[in-house]
Write a protein that holds these residues in place. Structure first.
Motif, PDB file in Angstrom:
ATOM      1  N   ARG A 197       4.231  -5.839  -4.968  1.00  0.00           N
ATOM      2  CA  ARG A 197       2.798  -5.665  -4.565  1.00  0.00           C
ATOM      3  C   ARG A 197       1.963  -4.891  -5.997  1.00  0.00           C
ATOM      4  NH1 ARG A 197       4.251  -3.900   1.333  1.00  0.00           N
ATOM      5  NH2 ARG A 197       4.730  -6.109   2.111  1.00  0.00           N
ATOM      6  N   ARG A 198       2.763  -3.945  -6.264  1.00  0.00           N
ATOM      7  CA  ARG A 198       2.039  -3.151  -7.621  1.00  0.00           C
ATOM      8  C   ARG A 198       1.974  -4.003  -8.758  1.00  0.00           C
ATOM      9  NH1 ARG A 198       5.146   2.687  -6.554  1.00  0.00           N
ATOM     10  NH2 ARG A 198       4.052   2.867  -4.530  1.00  0.00           N
ATOM     11  N   MET A 248       1.297  -7.339  -8.632  1.00  0.00           N
ATOM     12  CA  MET A 248       0.436  -8.499  -8.380  1.00  0.00           C
ATOM     13  C   MET A 248      -1.034  -7.670  -7.761  1.00  0.00           C
ATOM     14  SD  MET A 248       2.417 -11.147  -5.758  1.00  0.00           S
ATOM     15  CE  MET A 248       3.799 -12.004  -6.486  1.00  0.00           C
ATOM     16  N   TYR A 264      -4.218  -7.952  -5.803  1.00  0.00           N
ATOM     17  CA  TYR A 264      -4.640  -8.366  -4.461  1.00  0.00           C
ATOM     18  C   TYR A 264      -5.912  -8.089  -4.084  1.00  0.00           C
ATOM     19  CZ  TYR A 264      -4.074  -9.874   0.338  1.00  0.00           C
ATOM     20  OH  TYR A 264      -4.358 -10.215   1.766  1.00  0.00           O
ATOM     21  N   GLY A 309     -12.057  -4.656   2.113  1.00  0.00           N
ATOM     22  CA  GLY A 309     -10.933  -3.502   2.342  1.00  0.00           C
ATOM     23  C   GLY A 309     -11.113  -2.516   1.297  1.00  0.00           C
ATOM     24  N   LEU A 310     -11.852  -1.917   1.127  1.00  0.00           N
ATOM     25  CA  LEU A 310     -11.955  -0.693  -0.046  1.00  0.00           C
ATOM     26  C   LEU A 310     -11.729   0.267   1.041  1.00  0.00           C
ATOM     27  CD1 LEU A 310     -15.386  -1.172  -1.967  1.00  0.00           C
ATOM     28  CD2 LEU A 310     -12.761  -1.798  -2.393  1.00  0.00           C
ATOM     29  N   PHE A 311     -11.298   1.326   0.606  1.00  0.00           N
ATOM     30  CA  PHE A 311     -10.721   2.581   1.273  1.00  0.00           C
ATOM     31  C   PHE A 311     -11.989   3.675   1.447  1.00  0.00           C
ATOM     32  CE2 PHE A 311      -6.671   1.762  -1.169  1.00  0.00           C
ATOM     33  CZ  PHE A 311      -6.287   1.031  -0.072  1.00  0.00           C
ATOM     34  N   PRO A 312     -12.730   3.669   2.603  1.00  0.00           N
ATOM     35  CA  PRO A 312     -13.767   4.312   2.906  1.00  0.00           C
ATOM     36  C   PRO A 312     -13.898   5.670   2.532  1.00  0.00           C
ATOM     37  CG  PRO A 312     -12.788   4.153   4.854  1.00  0.00           C
ATOM     38  CD  PRO A 312     -11.903   3.450   3.989  1.00  0.00           C
ATOM     39  N   HIS A 313     -12.716   6.606   2.352  1.00  0.00           N
ATOM     40  CA  HIS A 313     -12.804   7.910   2.282  1.00  0.00           C
ATOM     41  C   HIS A 313     -12.483   8.293   0.706  1.00  0.00           C
ATOM     42  CE1 HIS A 313      -8.701   6.358   2.405  1.00  0.00           C
ATOM     43  NE2 HIS A 313      -7.992   7.770   2.113  1.00  0.00           N
ATOM     44  N   MET A 314     -12.349   7.184  -0.008  1.00  0.00           N
ATOM     45  CA  MET A 314     -12.316   7.687  -1.277  1.00  0.00           C
ATOM     46  C   MET A 314     -13.277   6.918  -2.097  1.00  0.00           C
ATOM     47  SD  MET A 314      -8.408   6.148  -2.234  1.00  0.00           S
ATOM     48  CE  MET A 314      -7.066   6.386  -1.253  1.00  0.00           C
ATOM     49  N   THR A 333      -6.555   3.084  -7.645  1.00  0.00           N
ATOM     50  CA  THR A 333      -5.510   3.043  -6.612  1.00  0.00           C
ATOM     51  C   THR A 333      -3.971   2.774  -7.408  1.00  0.00           C
ATOM     52  OG1 THR A 333      -6.911   2.494  -4.868  1.00  0.00           O
ATOM     53  CG2 THR A 333      -4.475   2.155  -4.564  1.00  0.00           C
ATOM     54  N   VAL A 334      -4.032   1.668  -7.632  1.00  0.00           N
ATOM     55  CA  VAL A 334      -2.657   1.121  -8.307  1.00  0.00           C
ATOM     56  C   VAL A 334      -2.554   1.821  -9.411  1.00  0.00           C
ATOM     57  CG1 VAL A 334      -1.159  -0.982  -8.817  1.00  0.00           C
ATOM     58  CG2 VAL A 334      -2.864  -1.150  -7.271  1.00  0.00           C
ATOM     59  N   LEU A 338      -0.629   4.861  -8.677  1.00  0.00           N
ATOM     60  CA  LEU A 338       0.774   4.596  -7.904  1.00  0.00           C
ATOM     61  C   LEU A 338       1.584   4.556  -9.083  1.00  0.00           C
ATOM     62  CD1 LEU A 338      -0.276   2.172  -4.993  1.00  0.00           C
ATOM     63  CD2 LEU A 338       0.955   4.509  -4.776  1.00  0.00           C
ATOM     64  N   ARG A 351     -10.439  -3.531  -8.435  1.00  0.00           N
ATOM     65  CA  ARG A 351      -9.377  -2.924  -8.121  1.00  0.00           C
ATOM     66  C   ARG A 351      -8.054  -3.572  -8.050  1.00  0.00           C
ATOM     67  NH1 ARG A 351      -9.065  -0.878  -1.673  1.00  0.00           N
ATOM     68  NH2 ARG A 351      -9.236  -3.152  -1.555  1.00  0.00           N
TER      69      ARG A 351
END
Ligand code: ATP
Ligand code: MG
Lengths: 371, 215
Positions: A75-76, A78, A80, A86-91, A99-100, A103, A149
């Motif tokens: 997944r890292r 690829m 997506y 689906g954004l992260f609301p707290h970031m 994000t990636v 990671l 993203r």
């Protein structure tokens, strides 16, 4: 390269979502999955990053069975873009995009540079948007963040589930162009889901049209447009696009077989007589076997009354085979287009009034579509 | 005027006493709530990852069962096991706190938009990373609000702990009833209310802090 061989997906509740899917996503190609809602596009996509597992068949990435690849690492590698953004609301936007790369433990400066570059790419000023939270952005802006993203860690394979659905037509076109450029430039393999046939035709190398969990037809946009295999494909593509793709009908559709012609052995006076009688200023001349020789113009004939026809024939005016495309004539500067069989037997002359009519119709349609 | 003066005198004489009741009260309430949090929050988070629906339902049923026993009865039932005093009071209140905490934490994590969870998975977060970086931070406001509501209940129920000799503000009220001392009854009640309101206020602020700047 990603390959699906006879892949089936049956959900826990027994729903057979994918039936014997055979697909190849070649490296560096932009593949578009399209089809009515619920046909299995998202399901197909989620098989590729192992968000769901297929029931049977074989799925390989670069020849390796996908079940043998660690899902986290897969997944890292690829990108997506999820259908619901689906954004992260707290970031913040920065953290979302980063994000990636985070990671993958990229260097801080490299991440920062990359995020700014991507924000600029989608027309969002980094100064203004980096530190904002997702709910402080419009739907379309959020969707653009969702797209970048997925690009941040420069993955070779990018999965995009209706990535441009919330965008206005202008930003949409811009991002489509950007995507095509990106894919050509950096050789990305892209799997792209859309409902929009125009989008698919514009960007795709391969279009995969699905219905009820099956692939109905796959091929280049040109193939689908010029050779839809059944009524469903035709309906899905739409009458207008098909007609446009077909272009102008061949020469034979515009043949005027009543147009006069005269044998080269006839007298010049006879030829002039026919032309005056039929109100023509040009006339094809044929030989004894009705094979096309050239054009006689009324002007030349009247000026050189003592000559014979064969001396006055203008052989530089070429004849078109009946199978030839009308576009050839439209592109030439000729004023008359004689049409002949393969063996040069004269058939008639292109009816320019009729051609003009069809051309006008097409122009009307095109402007009707865009306005 | 005279009444106020008398009440001030009452405080002057009794303040040490009153504060020890207050402290006792706070200790009972907070020890129970903290134990309850330590048990339920991880349990509830674990439950959101649990596939076995029957097991999940059983856990909720057990927590629900304690909730249905009347407070006085639960105190009484615990006497044969823990005797009287601090321990049975804490155990009883702990049992009461289980359900609201469990339910709020579970609902908080569960209520996160599936799209966000899926995005997190799709980006390549491991389960633990996803929990730590995405799910918990988003669920924290929910979890905090569960803790706040439960703590207020527990502070109020701690007043009953006096019946098994655990002390607290309930003692003050009971003693007041016994000696027909209105000041004692009033002070005990008022302090319990003020305590609950203060906790509500403080937790409310924390909750808001945790949820600022998001959607
Ligand atoms: N978890 C699930 N359990 C059971 N059925 C499911 C599940 N997820 C999807 N389906 C079903 O599988 C079919 C295909 O779903 P999918 O999401 O792949 O459609 P789609 O082509 O992406 O549609 P859309 O264009 O609306 O996004 C649908 O009929 C859907 O109801
Ligand atoms: Mg979908």
């Amino acid at each position: 390269m990603i390959q699906l061989k006879n892949v089936n997906k049956v959900y826990e509740d027994g729903f057979h979502a994918l039936k014997n899917i055979n697909l190849t996503f070649e490296e560096g190609k932009l593949n578009v999955l399209i089809g009515p809602s619920g046909c299995g596009k998202t399901t197909t996509m989620k098989l590729l990053n192992r968000l769901i597992d297929y029931t049977d068949g074989e799925l390989t990435v670069d020849g390796k069975l996908i079940s043998d690849i660690n899902p986290i690492e897969l997944r890292r590698q690829m990108g997506y873009v999820i259908q619901s953004i689906g954004l992260f609301p707290h970031m913040t936007i920065f953290d979302n995009v980063a994000t990636v790369p985070k990671l993958l433990k990229w260097d801080k400066q490299k991440i920062s540079k990359k995020v700014d570059e991507l924000l600029k790419m989608v027309d969002l000023d980094p100064e203004m948007y980096r530190e904002r939270y997702p709910h402080e952005l419009s739907g379309g802006q959020q969707q653009r963040i969702g797209v970048i993203r997925a690009l941040a860690a420069e993955p070779k394979i990018i999965l995009m589930d209706e990535p441009f659905s919330a965008l206005d037509p202008i930003s949409r076109e811009q991002l489509q162009d950007e995507l095509v450029r990106l894919q050509k430039e950096i050789n990305k393999t892209i799997i792209f889901v859309t409902h929009d046939m125009d989008e698919a035709i514009k960007i795709a190398d391969q279009i995969i049209l699905m219905r009820d969990g099956e692939v109905v037809q796959k091929g280049s946009p040109h193939e689908l447009l010029t050779n839809p295999i059944n009524q469903f494909v035709e309906d899905f593509i739409g009458e207008d696009r098909l007609r446009q793709a077909r272009g102008l009908p061949p020469m034979t559709a515009f043949v005027n077989e009543d147009y006069p012609s005269v044998k080269v052995t006839a007298s010049l006076d006879a030829a002039i007589h026919v032309m005056v009688d039929k109100k023509k200023d040009q006339m094809p001349i044929v030989d004894a076997d009705d094979k096309y020789l050239g054009i006689l113009s009324l002007y030349d004939a009247v000026k050189n009354r003592d000559s014979e026809i064969k001396e006055l024939v203008d052989e530089s005016v070429i004849a078109y085979r009946e199978s030839a495309e009308v576009e050839k004539f439209v592109a030439s500067k000729e004023t008359i287009a004689p049409i002949v069989h393969e063996d040069m037997t004269f058939i008639g002359v292109l009816d320019q009034d009729q051609l003009l009519e069809v051309l006008h119709e097409q122009i009307d349609q095109k402007s009707g579509v865009t306005s | 005027m005279k009444l106020i003066q008398e009440y001030i005198e009452f405080w002057e004489i009794r303040y040490e006493n009153i504060f020890s009741y207050l402290l006792e009260h706070l200790t009972i309430a907070f020890v129970s709530i903290i134990f309850a949090i330590i048990i339920t929050v991880p349990l509830a988070i674990g439950m959101t990852k649990m596939k076995n629906e029957r097991l999940k339902q059983s856990i909720f049923n057990v927590a629900n069962f304690f909730q249905t026993i009347p407070t006085i009865a639960l105190f009484a039932l615990l006497i044969p096991i823990f005797g009287i005093g601090f321990t049975p009071a804490v155990v009883a209140l702990f049992l009461y706190a289980l359900l609201p905490l469990l339910r709020n934490t579970y609902a908080g994590v569960e209520s996160i938009d599936q799209g966000i969870v899926e995005a997190a998975k799709g980006m390549g977060y491991s389960t633990v990373q996803r929990l730590a970086k995405v799910e918990l931070p988003i669920a924290v406001p929910y979890i905090m609000s569960g803790i706040r509501i439960t703590t207020i209940y527990i502070i109020s129920w701690t007043t009953l702990a006096t019946v098994i000799g655990a002390g607290g503000l309930g003692d003050l009220v009971m003693a007041g009833i016994g000696s027909n001392n209105t000041f004692m009854i009033f002070t005990g009640t008022a302090l319990a209310i003020i305590l609950a309101l203060t906790v509500d206020l403080i937790f409310g602020i924390i909750e808001r802090r945790l949820s600022v700047s998001r959607g």
